[in-house]
Design a protein around this motif. Structure first.
Motif, PDB file in Angstrom:
ATOM      1  N   GLU A 197      -5.741  19.721   3.084  1.00 35.55           N
ATOM      2  CA  GLU A 197      -5.336  18.323   2.944  1.00 35.55           C
ATOM      3  C   GLU A 197      -3.809  18.298   2.941  1.00 35.55           C
ATOM      4  OE1 GLU A 197      -6.536  14.341   2.757  1.00 35.55           O
ATOM      5  OE2 GLU A 197      -7.836  16.105   2.763  1.00 35.55           O
ATOM      6  N   GLU A 198      -3.237  17.686   3.994  1.00 33.70           N
ATOM      7  CA  GLU A 198      -1.779  17.637   4.109  1.00 33.70           C
ATOM      8  C   GLU A 198      -1.198  16.520   3.248  1.00 33.70           C
ATOM      9  OE1 GLU A 198      -0.838  17.232   8.200  1.00 33.70           O
ATOM     10  OE2 GLU A 198      -1.608  19.200   8.759  1.00 33.70           O
ATOM     11  N   LEU A 199      -0.015  16.766   2.715  1.00 35.87           N
ATOM     12  CA  LEU A 199       0.680  15.768   1.895  1.00 35.87           C
ATOM     13  C   LEU A 199       1.908  15.253   2.653  1.00 35.87           C
ATOM     14  CD1 LEU A 199       1.232  14.291  -0.834  1.00 35.87           C
ATOM     15  CD2 LEU A 199       2.645  16.282  -1.459  1.00 35.87           C
ATOM     16  N   PRO A 200       1.899  13.968   3.064  1.00 34.55           N
ATOM     17  CA  PRO A 200       3.113  13.411   3.694  1.00 34.55           C
ATOM     18  C   PRO A 200       4.241  13.291   2.667  1.00 34.55           C
ATOM     19  CG  PRO A 200       1.161  12.044   4.139  1.00 34.55           C
ATOM     20  CD  PRO A 200       0.787  12.999   3.043  1.00 34.55           C
ATOM     21  N   VAL A 201       5.393  13.878   3.006  1.00 33.31           N
ATOM     22  CA  VAL A 201       6.557  13.842   2.114  1.00 33.31           C
ATOM     23  C   VAL A 201       7.732  13.215   2.862  1.00 33.31           C
ATOM     24  CG1 VAL A 201       8.218  15.184   0.772  1.00 33.31           C
ATOM     25  CG2 VAL A 201       5.811  15.884   0.838  1.00 33.31           C
ATOM     26  N   ALA A 202       8.302  12.168   2.292  1.00 32.81           N
ATOM     27  CA  ALA A 202       9.529  11.563   2.838  1.00 32.81           C
ATOM     28  C   ALA A 202      10.674  11.895   1.885  1.00 32.81           C
ATOM     29  CB  ALA A 202       9.362  10.056   2.984  1.00 32.81           C
ATOM     30  N   LEU A 203      11.536  12.800   2.307  1.00 35.43           N
ATOM     31  CA  LEU A 203      12.711  13.172   1.516  1.00 35.43           C
ATOM     32  C   LEU A 203      13.867  12.291   1.987  1.00 35.43           C
ATOM     33  CD1 LEU A 203      13.783  15.158  -0.619  1.00 35.43           C
ATOM     34  CD2 LEU A 203      14.357  16.719   1.252  1.00 35.43           C
ATOM     35  N   THR A 222      -0.364   4.822   4.921  1.00 40.89           N
ATOM     36  CA  THR A 222      -1.667   5.301   4.467  1.00 40.89           C
ATOM     37  C   THR A 222      -2.470   4.144   3.894  1.00 40.89           C
ATOM     38  OG1 THR A 222      -0.611   7.399   3.862  1.00 40.89           O
ATOM     39  CG2 THR A 222      -2.833   7.030   3.031  1.00 40.89           C
ATOM     40  N   GLU A 223      -3.796   4.166   4.137  1.00 41.58           N
ATOM     41  CA  GLU A 223      -4.675   3.148   3.589  1.00 41.58           C
ATOM     42  C   GLU A 223      -6.020   3.783   3.263  1.00 41.58           C
ATOM     43  OE1 GLU A 223      -6.498  -1.274   4.706  1.00 41.58           O
ATOM     44  OE2 GLU A 223      -5.033  -0.315   6.018  1.00 41.58           O
ATOM     45  N   THR A 224      -6.541   3.464   2.091  1.00 43.09           N
ATOM     46  CA  THR A 224      -7.853   3.968   1.683  1.00 43.09           C
ATOM     47  C   THR A 224      -8.899   2.893   1.923  1.00 43.09           C
ATOM     48  OG1 THR A 224      -6.866   5.417   0.028  1.00 43.09           O
ATOM     49  CG2 THR A 224      -9.197   4.892  -0.234  1.00 43.09           C
ATOM     50  N   TYR A 252      -8.764   9.794   8.991  1.00 41.86           N
ATOM     51  CA  TYR A 252      -8.655   9.365  10.383  1.00 41.86           C
ATOM     52  C   TYR A 252      -7.203   8.945  10.620  1.00 41.86           C
ATOM     53  CZ  TYR A 252     -13.739   9.326  10.373  1.00 41.86           C
ATOM     54  OH  TYR A 252     -15.051   9.699  10.279  1.00 41.86           O
ATOM     55  N   THR A 253      -6.585   9.566  11.591  1.00 34.16           N
ATOM     56  CA  THR A 253      -5.190   9.249  11.912  1.00 34.16           C
ATOM     57  C   THR A 253      -5.144   8.469  13.213  1.00 34.16           C
ATOM     58  OG1 THR A 253      -4.393  11.250  10.819  1.00 34.16           O
ATOM     59  CG2 THR A 253      -2.889  10.169  12.354  1.00 34.16           C
ATOM     60  N   VAL A 300      -2.580   6.697   8.533  1.00 30.03           N
ATOM     61  CA  VAL A 300      -3.715   7.505   8.086  1.00 30.03           C
ATOM     62  C   VAL A 300      -4.665   6.635   7.285  1.00 30.03           C
ATOM     63  CG1 VAL A 300      -4.431   9.463   6.676  1.00 30.03           C
ATOM     64  CG2 VAL A 300      -2.330   9.608   8.040  1.00 30.03           C
ATOM     65  N   PHE A 301      -5.942   6.651   7.694  1.00 35.25           N
ATOM     66  CA  PHE A 301      -6.996   5.971   6.952  1.00 35.25           C
ATOM     67  C   PHE A 301      -7.837   7.026   6.239  1.00 35.25           C
ATOM     68  CE2 PHE A 301      -5.847   3.150  10.369  1.00 35.25           C
ATOM     69  CZ  PHE A 301      -5.897   1.890   9.807  1.00 35.25           C
ATOM     70  N   ILE A 302      -8.007   6.861   4.943  1.00 32.14           N
ATOM     71  CA  ILE A 302      -8.863   7.762   4.169  1.00 32.14           C
ATOM     72  C   ILE A 302     -10.153   7.000   3.878  1.00 32.14           C
ATOM     73  CG2 ILE A 302      -9.108   9.082   2.035  1.00 32.14           C
ATOM     74  CD1 ILE A 302      -6.013   9.277   2.043  1.00 32.14           C
ATOM     75  N   LEU A 303     -11.236   7.396   4.529  1.00 27.09           N
ATOM     76  CA  LEU A 303     -12.514   6.699   4.429  1.00 27.09           C
ATOM     77  C   LEU A 303     -13.369   7.364   3.360  1.00 27.09           C
ATOM     78  CD1 LEU A 303     -14.398   4.502   5.529  1.00 27.09           C
ATOM     79  CD2 LEU A 303     -15.205   6.154   7.237  1.00 27.09           C
ATOM     80  N   LYS A 304     -13.818   6.571   2.396  1.00 24.53           N
ATOM     81  CA  LYS A 304     -14.648   7.093   1.320  1.00 24.53           C
ATOM     82  C   LYS A 304     -15.996   6.395   1.330  1.00 24.53           C
ATOM     83  CE  LYS A 304     -10.866   8.452  -1.748  1.00 24.53           C
ATOM     84  NZ  LYS A 304     -10.312   8.385  -3.116  1.00 24.53           N
ATOM     85  N   SER A 305     -17.032   7.126   0.873  1.00 20.18           N
ATOM     86  CA  SER A 305     -18.370   6.557   0.835  1.00 20.18           C
ATOM     87  C   SER A 305     -18.488   5.603  -0.344  1.00 20.18           C
ATOM     88  CB  SER A 305     -19.421   7.660   0.746  1.00 20.18           C
ATOM     89  OG  SER A 305     -19.201   8.439  -0.414  1.00 20.18           O
ATOM     90  N   THR A 306     -19.535   4.739  -0.312  1.00 20.63           N
ATOM     91  CA  THR A 306     -19.661   3.682  -1.321  1.00 20.63           C
ATOM     92  C   THR A 306     -20.258   4.180  -2.622  1.00 20.63           C
ATOM     93  OG1 THR A 306     -21.788   3.107  -0.351  1.00 20.63           O
ATOM     94  CG2 THR A 306     -19.882   1.855   0.375  1.00 20.63           C
TER      95      THR A 306
END
Length: 600
Positions: A105-111, A508-510, A557-558, A571-577
């Protein structure tokens, strides 16, 4: 019965396993937070956790790496002093049993780094500016990162003039120099220009976004004298003054001329009670030009000024139009008349009113005056100021050395052409975007015959200007004696199309998986963008901007939106209900079922 029971357990386990293949196929790692924004040299900490059995979990990163750890379900990536610009940390897990050996799982970092300094200056110019001329201002932003989140804004006082964004994708600190072209007028004398650098790093960044402003640049503008009215009648009185004071920069000199003055006067004000009735002309002069004003001084009692009265002190006539002005007297005389290149009236006796009349005035340089020959043998005259004007044949707008769409953030020159207008000293050309006045230009030319005038405006369009309409307007303000309202002529609007790259409002959006919920990657851009999706759960190429969540497996999903100017990803992070048993739980049930059946 026992065999039937265990058979049921076995089939149930298989059924749950099949359902989990779709519902829980994503990497079983959760990052908190999912994206971080860190100031250069500051600390950062992000948790990575899992709820499944594993052989080991760890963090890979140039700074703050965490070696693979067993028997722990939560580990933290932590850096006390983050100074690596191109850092791409990711958390990984090694499965104990399963098809995948490892997932990450990659972590987007904005420095980011705020500017060391923001400063403003003029380019190739020092000292005062001249009204109506063009000057270039430059804003220097030093050592800022990442520049793709930077917006530079220009202000005059508290008014926003323009703003510039950047498409550079470089992550390390850079210097940026942004320019703005201005044409100051007399109203700008003493104005303060300044620029501001703003880093908008999104919802995860500091709120409000950090802003660094330059010190103000104080502008001094040189402009010539210009009186509000060309003629004024004054009744002689102890308290009344002939006040010729006018605003100008540099400060003007004053000179007075009159048949009643025997010495040179340099004051801007004369006391009326100390003067003989008559005409006094004040000329105001500085290094940029001059302007005159006529004072007609009348006494309260006996009148020893020229005993002529004009029923109009000044006339404004459209070229080819008609004009008539009466000249009258109440004293005995030997004769009176009008001198003029058109409409002259020969000396007439035994009349106290004569009229200068022209049915079609076409002399641009006409100076009529009425005269009277008095009984005592003297003659006096009264001049009539005449302004002949012509409205423009046409007013048009165009771009200079450019066709087609404009690119966001680049500089373009617009041109307004005003054809065959006179006199140009009364002309004002105004620039508009929609109904907003952007700029206006006046002219110091004293030529009275028709001329063509070309005026330019420099713009830096952004995405908000796509579809905007620019237009220019020529206005002839001929004073109180001219037509009211002042005649105005506008160009056809110039429709501006601006090309700009895609830019999502957040990175990013969940999403919770649902029949009605969509993964919507739609973003505004010009030209219209193409969309591409990437995910471990997608087996074919998808070019739509929207995916239906119910048809997808949970996971990441990117979406990348791309046009000819650049691209941007979300990036969309899709989670089950619901809460479902994990793969490992189902696998354990499945193994138990097999073991029980073997016992039977």
């Amino acid at each position: 019965m026992l065999q039937l029971f265990f058979g049921f357990v076995f089939l149930s386990s298989v059924s749950q396993l099949q359902s989990l293949t779709g519902a829980q196929a994503e990497c079983p790692l959760q990052l908190n937070p999912q994206r971080v924004v860190v100031r250069y040299g500051s600390s950062v900490a992000v948790n990575c956790k899992t709820s499944v059995l594993h052989k080991g979990i760890g963090w890979e990163a140039i700074e703050g790496a965490v070696p693979m750890t067993k028997n722990q379900n939560l580990i933290t990536w932590r850096v006390i002093n983050l100074t690596e610009w191109d850092i791409k940390p990711f958390c990984y897990i090694n499965y104990k049993i399963g098809d995948k050996n490892q997932c990450i799982e990659e972590l987007p970092v904005a420095l980011y780094k705020t500017p060391d300094s923001v400063s403003i200056r003029t380019v190739i110019h020092r000292g005062p500016m001249i009204e109506g001329q063009q000057y270039e201002l430059q804003c220097d932003v030093h050592d800022v990162a990442p520049v793709q989140y930077l917006t530079v804004k220009w202000y005059k006082g508290q008014t926003l003039l323009n703003q510039t964004i950047f498409s550079d994708t470089i992550e390390t600190p850079v210097n940026k120099a942004i320019t703005l072209l201005i044409r100051p007028d007399r109203a700008d004398d003493g104005a303060q220009y300044w620029c501001e650098a703003e880093l908008d790093l999104g919802a995860e960044g500091p709120q409000p976004p950090p802003k660094n402003s330059s010190k103000p640049l104080n502008v001094e503008v040189y402009y010539k004298p210009r009186h509000f009215s060309s003629t004024e009648t004054i009744i002689k009185d102890d308290k009344v003054m002939l006040d010729c004071t006018v605003k100008a920069n540099p400060a003007p000199d004053y000179t007075w001329s009159s048949d009643h003055l025997k010495e040179k006067i340099s004051s801007s004000v004369l006391k009326s009670s100390a003067l003989s009735p008559g005409k006094y002309t004040c000329t105001t002069t500085n290094s940029l030009g001059r302007d005159s004003k006529v004072f007609i001084l009348k006494s309260t009692g006996a009148q020893d000024e020229c005993p002529l009265q004009l029923d109009s002190q000044r006339v404004v006539v459209r070229y080819g139009g008609s004009v008539e002005v009466n000249c009258s007297t109440s004293v005995a005389q030997k004769g009176m008349g009008w001198e003029a290149s058109e409409g002259g009236v020969p000396m007439t006796r035994n009349q106290n009113l004569i009229t200068w009349r022209v049915s079609e005035l076409t002399d641009w340089d006409i100076y009529p005056f009425c005269y009277i020959n008095l009984i005592d043998g003297n003659q006096c005259v009264v001049k009539l100021p005449v302004t002949v004007y012509k409205t423009p044949d046409s007013v048009s707008i165009s771009t200079v050395n450019h066709r087609g769409p404009m690119i966001e953030g680049q500089q373009y020159e617009l041109q307004c052409d005003v054809h065959d207008v006179a006199p140009v000293q009364y002309l004002t050309v105004k620039w508009y975007k929609g109904q907003t006045l952007l700029h206006q230009t006046t002219f110091t030319d004293t030529i009275e015959t028709p001329v063509n005038k070309t005026v330019t405006l420099l713009i830096h369009p952004d995405r908000a200007d796509d579809g905007a309409q620019y237009w220019c307007e020529a206005e002839l303000d001929l004073g109180a004696e001219g037509p009211q309202p002042s005649p105005k002529y506008s160009s056809e609007p110039l429709n501006v199309e601006v090309y700009y790259n895609p830019r999502h409002s957040r990175s990013t959006e969940t999403i919770i998986k649902d029949d009605k919920v969509m993964l919507d990657c739609t973003v505004k851009a010009n030209p219209a963008p193409d969309y591409t999706w990437s995910s471990d759960h997608l087996k074919e190429k998808i070019s739509s901007s929207v995916l239906k969540s119910s048809e997808l497996s949970p996971g990441k999903y990117t979406c990348t939106a791309t046009n000819s100017l650049g691209s941007d990803s979300k990036v969309f992070i899709l989670k089950s209900t619901g809460i479902r048993p994990t793969f490992w739980t189902v696998l354990t049930v499945f193994q138990l079922s097999v073991a029980l059946i073997s016992v039977i």
